[in-house]
Design an enzyme around this catalytic site. Sequence first.
Site, PDB file in Angstrom:
ATOM      1  N   ARG A 112       8.463   1.630  -0.670  1.00 46.54           N
ATOM      2  CA  ARG A 112       8.486   0.259  -1.192  1.00 46.54           C
ATOM      3  C   ARG A 112       7.474   0.177  -2.334  1.00 46.54           C
ATOM      4  O   ARG A 112       6.272   0.101  -2.101  1.00 46.54           O
ATOM      5  CB  ARG A 112       8.116  -0.703  -0.057  1.00 46.54           C
ATOM      6  CG  ARG A 112       8.447  -2.155  -0.345  1.00 46.54           C
ATOM      7  CD  ARG A 112       7.750  -3.059   0.657  1.00 46.54           C
ATOM      8  NE  ARG A 112       6.359  -3.229   0.322  1.00 46.54           N
ATOM      9  CZ  ARG A 112       5.359  -3.314   1.197  1.00 46.54           C
ATOM     10  NH1 ARG A 112       5.577  -3.239   2.483  1.00 46.54           N
ATOM     11  NH2 ARG A 112       4.110  -3.473   0.786  1.00 46.54           N
ATOM     12  N   HIS A 144       5.391  -6.414  -0.207  1.00 49.35           N
ATOM     13  CA  HIS A 144       6.398  -6.641   0.845  1.00 49.35           C
ATOM     14  C   HIS A 144       7.355  -7.757   0.427  1.00 49.35           C
ATOM     15  O   HIS A 144       8.572  -7.611   0.465  1.00 49.35           O
ATOM     16  CB  HIS A 144       5.699  -6.995   2.161  1.00 49.35           C
ATOM     17  CG  HIS A 144       6.634  -7.462   3.225  1.00 49.35           C
ATOM     18  ND1 HIS A 144       7.541  -6.627   3.841  1.00 49.35           N
ATOM     19  CD2 HIS A 144       6.823  -8.696   3.763  1.00 49.35           C
ATOM     20  CE1 HIS A 144       8.252  -7.326   4.718  1.00 49.35           C
ATOM     21  NE2 HIS A 144       7.833  -8.571   4.685  1.00 49.35           N
ATOM     22  N   TYR A 193      -3.988  -3.444   1.098  1.00 51.37           N
ATOM     23  CA  TYR A 193      -3.919  -2.500   2.223  1.00 51.37           C
ATOM     24  C   TYR A 193      -3.414  -1.106   1.854  1.00 51.37           C
ATOM     25  O   TYR A 193      -3.294  -0.251   2.723  1.00 51.37           O
ATOM     26  CB  TYR A 193      -3.087  -3.087   3.370  1.00 51.37           C
ATOM     27  CG  TYR A 193      -1.697  -3.565   2.970  1.00 51.37           C
ATOM     28  CD1 TYR A 193      -0.655  -2.656   2.805  1.00 51.37           C
ATOM     29  CD2 TYR A 193      -1.441  -4.911   2.756  1.00 51.37           C
ATOM     30  CE1 TYR A 193       0.608  -3.084   2.441  1.00 51.37           C
ATOM     31  CE2 TYR A 193      -0.177  -5.348   2.386  1.00 51.37           C
ATOM     32  CZ  TYR A 193       0.846  -4.432   2.230  1.00 51.37           C
ATOM     33  OH  TYR A 193       2.101  -4.845   1.869  1.00 51.37           O
TER      34      TYR A 193
END
Length: 360
Positions: free
Chosen positions: A256, A260, A269
């Site tokens: 990805r 998100h 993160y």
Amino acid sequence: MSVVAQFEIQHHQFLDPQGQLREPAPALARDSAELLRMYRLMTLVRMFDAKAVNLQRTGKIGTYASCLGHEATHVGVGAAMRPEDVLAPVYREFGTQLWRGVKLTEILIYWGGDERGCDFSIPRQDFPWSIPIASQTLHAAGAAMAFKIRGEARCAVAYVGDGGTSEGAFYEAMNLAGARGLPVVFVIVNNRWAISVPIESQTATRTLAQKAIAAGIPGVQVDGNDVIAVRHVVSDALDRARRGGGPAVVETLTYRLSDHTTADDASRYRSAAEVSDAWKLEPLIRLRGYLTQSGAWDARQEQELKLECTRQIEAAVDQYFGTAKPSTDAMFDSLLAKPTRSLLQQRDIARRYANRHGGE
Ligand SMILES: Cc1ncc(C[n+]2csc(CCOP(=O)(O)OP(=O)(O)O)c2C)c(N)n1
Ligand SMILES: [Mg+2]
């Protein structure tokens, strides 16, 4: 002691990250017309995705889940399916939906918060987007059971993410499919992250494909950034299922590259180095490299394609802006064939509220 079960998981890749073909490759690798068709759609998906993020940033649509980096998986799966099959998507896979006939405008309508965006003009029997992760795997198994009972040569395809494979629903769906030999293919899109949870914390399993083994069905892994491999492996699984050979699980390894969703900030993160490494493996450069090396593509065609995609996207955005708002009834009417009394009461409350506030 004796060994009562053993298994192996195969990994398939034909196009390496530099766009070099590994032999033996399937006939599809020499079919430039079909590869170009897939490349064109992958480019449209990439450009539309960027536009959708911008539309969210300027308040024209709601939260949006980008598919940046997933184009080969999504288009490869779409191209492997037949029109009469049924797709049960999650929330990122509009590349598959576009191949199947869903309109760009419908996608914008959905992310604009309007249920009518799930009422695809084509394909009428595909499932709508699913936000509750893994629930769609059960819907696909149910559809496949209907195909089997009716004796129809159709298959269901369910997407699920790496995070979704930790859900009970996923195991239940695989178990039912295995026990009944249903014509369903579960495509696990392993993009290494489930929001902020990395795959290493998600599961101790070596591959996600091997989760199929416990359900008695075959599992296979594929390079999800190689559209030739994705299409080839998913086609094989669907052909087998269509001939009565039962279900399969295909794990596609991708990444990805985006946040998100537009409500997320992935830099909190994961490291910039990880993301820049992943960009070296992304699917468009790889296929473009192969097509260019084989003389099927050049810079002028690339430029024309980008102009054509821009035109298509702008037309879709205009159509979206020109779509009249839904009435408040829409969100109730699409829920149940026979609405319950409390649903009808809520619909009335919403109507009164809308009338007081001028339809807003
Ligand atoms: C049943 C359920 N639980 C929790 C959530 C909240 N949630 C939304 S996306 C997500 C992570 C999904 O990750 P993955 O399955 O890997 O799919 P990806 O977003 O990476 O495509 C979670 C936990 C949800 N939507 N549905
Ligand atoms: Mg994921």
